[in-house]
Write a protein that holds these residues in place. Structure first.
Motif, PDB file in Angstrom:
ATOM      1  N   LEU A  72      81.664 -18.256 -57.304  1.00  0.00           N
ATOM      2  CA  LEU A  72      80.693 -19.175 -57.116  1.00  0.00           C
ATOM      3  C   LEU A  72      79.100 -18.705 -58.042  1.00  0.00           C
ATOM      4  CD1 LEU A  72      80.715 -18.906 -53.137  1.00  0.00           C
ATOM      5  CD2 LEU A  72      80.784 -21.063 -54.669  1.00  0.00           C
ATOM      6  N   LEU A  73      79.292 -17.143 -57.985  1.00  0.00           N
ATOM      7  CA  LEU A  73      78.224 -17.305 -59.059  1.00  0.00           C
ATOM      8  C   LEU A  73      78.554 -17.000 -60.971  1.00  0.00           C
ATOM      9  CD1 LEU A  73      78.214 -12.955 -57.564  1.00  0.00           C
ATOM     10  CD2 LEU A  73      77.304 -14.877 -56.704  1.00  0.00           C
ATOM     11  N   PRO A  74      76.840 -17.087 -61.184  1.00  0.00           N
ATOM     12  CA  PRO A  74      76.803 -17.147 -62.438  1.00  0.00           C
ATOM     13  C   PRO A  74      77.597 -16.227 -63.260  1.00  0.00           C
ATOM     14  CG  PRO A  74      74.739 -16.928 -61.922  1.00  0.00           C
ATOM     15  CD  PRO A  74      75.768 -17.059 -60.620  1.00  0.00           C
ATOM     16  N   GLU A  75      78.183 -16.477 -64.610  1.00  0.00           N
ATOM     17  CA  GLU A  75      79.002 -15.375 -65.073  1.00  0.00           C
ATOM     18  C   GLU A  75      78.169 -13.869 -65.504  1.00  0.00           C
ATOM     19  OE1 GLU A  75      82.260 -17.738 -67.693  1.00  0.00           O
ATOM     20  OE2 GLU A  75      81.871 -15.631 -68.542  1.00  0.00           O
ATOM     21  N   ALA A  76      77.039 -14.371 -65.222  1.00  0.00           N
ATOM     22  CA  ALA A  76      76.638 -12.850 -65.657  1.00  0.00           C
ATOM     23  C   ALA A  76      76.535 -11.915 -65.165  1.00  0.00           C
ATOM     24  CB  ALA A  76      74.581 -12.929 -67.002  1.00  0.00           C
ATOM     25  N   LEU A  77      76.162 -12.553 -63.602  1.00  0.00           N
ATOM     26  CA  LEU A  77      76.775 -11.742 -62.547  1.00  0.00           C
ATOM     27  C   LEU A  77      77.832 -11.674 -62.216  1.00  0.00           C
ATOM     28  CD1 LEU A  77      73.443 -13.198 -60.073  1.00  0.00           C
ATOM     29  CD2 LEU A  77      73.466 -11.568 -61.953  1.00  0.00           C
ATOM     30  N   ALA A  78      78.634 -12.198 -62.440  1.00  0.00           N
ATOM     31  CA  ALA A  78      80.001 -12.393 -61.084  1.00  0.00           C
ATOM     32  C   ALA A  78      81.087 -10.955 -62.409  1.00  0.00           C
ATOM     33  CB  ALA A  78      81.156 -13.498 -61.668  1.00  0.00           C
ATOM     34  N   ARG A  79      80.299 -10.837 -63.963  1.00  0.00           N
ATOM     35  CA  ARG A  79      80.884 -10.109 -64.892  1.00  0.00           C
ATOM     36  C   ARG A  79      80.856  -8.386 -63.347  1.00  0.00           C
ATOM     37  NH1 ARG A  79      79.583 -12.632 -69.481  1.00  0.00           N
ATOM     38  NH2 ARG A  79      77.935 -12.509 -69.124  1.00  0.00           N
ATOM     39  N   ARG A  80      79.554  -8.114 -62.846  1.00  0.00           N
ATOM     40  CA  ARG A  80      78.658  -6.583 -62.779  1.00  0.00           C
ATOM     41  C   ARG A  80      78.948  -6.705 -61.197  1.00  0.00           C
ATOM     42  NH1 ARG A  80      72.937  -6.361 -64.593  1.00  0.00           N
ATOM     43  NH2 ARG A  80      73.116  -4.595 -63.537  1.00  0.00           N
ATOM     44  N   VAL A  81      78.662  -7.697 -60.924  1.00  0.00           N
ATOM     45  CA  VAL A  81      79.405  -7.021 -58.617  1.00  0.00           C
ATOM     46  C   VAL A  81      80.711  -7.037 -58.372  1.00  0.00           C
ATOM     47  CG1 VAL A  81      77.601  -8.362 -58.593  1.00  0.00           C
ATOM     48  CG2 VAL A  81      79.130  -9.400 -58.366  1.00  0.00           C
ATOM     49  N   HIS A  82      81.092  -6.842 -57.218  1.00  0.00           N
ATOM     50  CA  HIS A  82      82.224  -6.253 -56.428  1.00  0.00           C
ATOM     51  C   HIS A  82      81.747  -7.269 -55.404  1.00  0.00           C
ATOM     52  CE1 HIS A  82      80.583  -2.173 -56.165  1.00  0.00           C
ATOM     53  NE2 HIS A  82      81.205  -2.296 -54.807  1.00  0.00           N
ATOM     54  N   PRO A  83      82.555  -7.028 -53.737  1.00  0.00           N
ATOM     55  CA  PRO A  83      82.551  -7.762 -52.299  1.00  0.00           C
ATOM     56  C   PRO A  83      82.489  -6.665 -52.245  1.00  0.00           C
ATOM     57  CG  PRO A  83      83.770  -8.867 -53.090  1.00  0.00           C
ATOM     58  CD  PRO A  83      84.085  -8.260 -54.601  1.00  0.00           C
ATOM     59  N   VAL A  84      81.758  -6.875 -50.862  1.00  0.00           N
ATOM     60  CA  VAL A  84      81.139  -4.925 -50.320  1.00  0.00           C
ATOM     61  C   VAL A  84      82.215  -5.465 -49.000  1.00  0.00           C
ATOM     62  CG1 VAL A  84      80.093  -3.766 -48.817  1.00  0.00           C
ATOM     63  CG2 VAL A  84      78.609  -5.096 -50.666  1.00  0.00           C
ATOM     64  N   GLY A  85      83.606  -4.719 -49.125  1.00  0.00           N
ATOM     65  CA  GLY A  85      84.331  -5.163 -47.883  1.00  0.00           C
ATOM     66  C   GLY A  85      85.099  -6.502 -48.354  1.00  0.00           C
ATOM     67  N   ARG A  86      85.646  -7.120 -47.377  1.00  0.00           N
ATOM     68  CA  ARG A  86      86.310  -8.373 -47.130  1.00  0.00           C
ATOM     69  C   ARG A  86      86.022  -9.207 -46.271  1.00  0.00           C
ATOM     70  NH1 ARG A  86      90.788  -8.421 -50.730  1.00  0.00           N
ATOM     71  NH2 ARG A  86      91.126  -6.134 -51.896  1.00  0.00           N
ATOM     72  N   LEU A  87      85.977 -10.369 -46.145  1.00  0.00           N
ATOM     73  CA  LEU A  87      86.222 -11.927 -44.976  1.00  0.00           C
ATOM     74  C   LEU A  87      87.590 -12.628 -46.020  1.00  0.00           C
ATOM     75  CD1 LEU A  87      82.491 -13.084 -44.759  1.00  0.00           C
ATOM     76  CD2 LEU A  87      83.955 -11.467 -43.600  1.00  0.00           C
ATOM     77  N   ASP A  88      88.788 -12.483 -44.663  1.00  0.00           N
ATOM     78  CA  ASP A  88      89.616 -13.094 -44.564  1.00  0.00           C
ATOM     79  C   ASP A  88      89.577 -14.702 -45.912  1.00  0.00           C
ATOM     80  OD1 ASP A  88      90.685 -11.475 -42.884  1.00  0.00           O
ATOM     81  OD2 ASP A  88      90.586 -12.574 -41.661  1.00  0.00           O
TER      82      ASP A  88
END
Ligand code: URA
Length: 234
Positions: A85-101
């Motif tokens: 759902l994120l632009p690639e430039a952001l998606a490359r750098r972030v990770h989810p904080v914890g999880r949702l099912d």
């Protein structure tokens, strides 16, 4: 931050080169070409270089309204992840904080800051999360007391930490929990003889999901919001 500094840090270029890119009209801010190296770039602005989004320098902190159907992971061979759902430039750098099912919607935080992510998720910090759940059956009368005492979940020995409950309707509640066990909310209601039919996270610590964000939309957090996540509020 000034545009020249933003471009220089974000793209790892000398200031002189960043300035040249800006003056030659290669940089757009929020969709408009910006030729002023000293123009101010606000925290939520989108900067684009030759058609590619440029992620801002420094750590990234985002809130996403996670829709059902995506998994909370950075990559998966078979299923679409929230990073799609994120632009690639952001998606490359972030990770989810914890999880949702996969079938849980609502507030999901994403960051490039491992320390912050660790503090938000760490059991020692007991960051409070609030979920809106709808249930298959009307809820038993003593649910509040049993959740406040802690329940022993199937195949586990240690009881859960106290959870708070607010009834919204006979089959709808807000539940607040301070730990991150696998499928925790669904299993709590299973232990009360019920079944969760929809689950939506509204709050993490002191930060509430922005009602302006539709499922699938995201935005940057400001500095105050980044701090607020680590304060738990009732
Ligand atoms: N508890 C659950 O059961 N599922 C989630 O996604 C989050 C908390």
């Amino acid at each position: 931050m000034r545009l020249e500094r933003f471009v220089s840090h974000a793209l790892g270029l000398p200031r002189r080169r960043a300035r040249e890119l800006i003056l030659s009209g290669e940089i757009a801010v929020d969709g408009e070409v910006e030729r002023r190296p000293a123009a101010r770039v606000g925290p939520g602005a989108t900067v684009n270089c030759r058609g590619e989004d440029v992620a801002p320098p420094g750590h990234l902190y985002l809130m996403l309204h996670k829709p059902c159907g995506l998994i909370s992971a950075t990559r998966d061979d078979r299923q679409a992840t929230v990073l799609s759902l994120l632009p690639e430039a952001l998606a490359r750098r972030v990770h989810p904080v914890g999880r949702l099912d996969k079938d849980t919607s609502g507030l999901l935080l994403l960051t490039s800051d491992g320390d912050w992510s660790h503090r938000v998720s760490s059991p020692r910090h007991a960051c409070r999360k609030v979920y809106r759940a709808t249930l298959a059956e009307p809820l038993v009368n003593d649910a509040e007391v049993r959740l406040a005492h802690g329940l022993v979940l199937r195949n586990e020995a240690r009881p859960t930490r106290p959870a708070t409950l607010q009834r919204l309707a006979p089959d709808a509640v807000l539940i607040g929990v301070t730990e991150g066990r696998y499928h925790l909310v669904r299993r709590l209601f299973a232990a009360l003889g019920n079944r969760v039919t929809t689950l939506h996270r509204e709050q993490v610590g002191g930060l509430v999901l922005d009602v302006a964000l539709q499922p699938g939309e995201w935005r940057h957090l400001d500095a105050d919001e980044v701090r607020r996540v680590l304060t738990s509020s009732e």
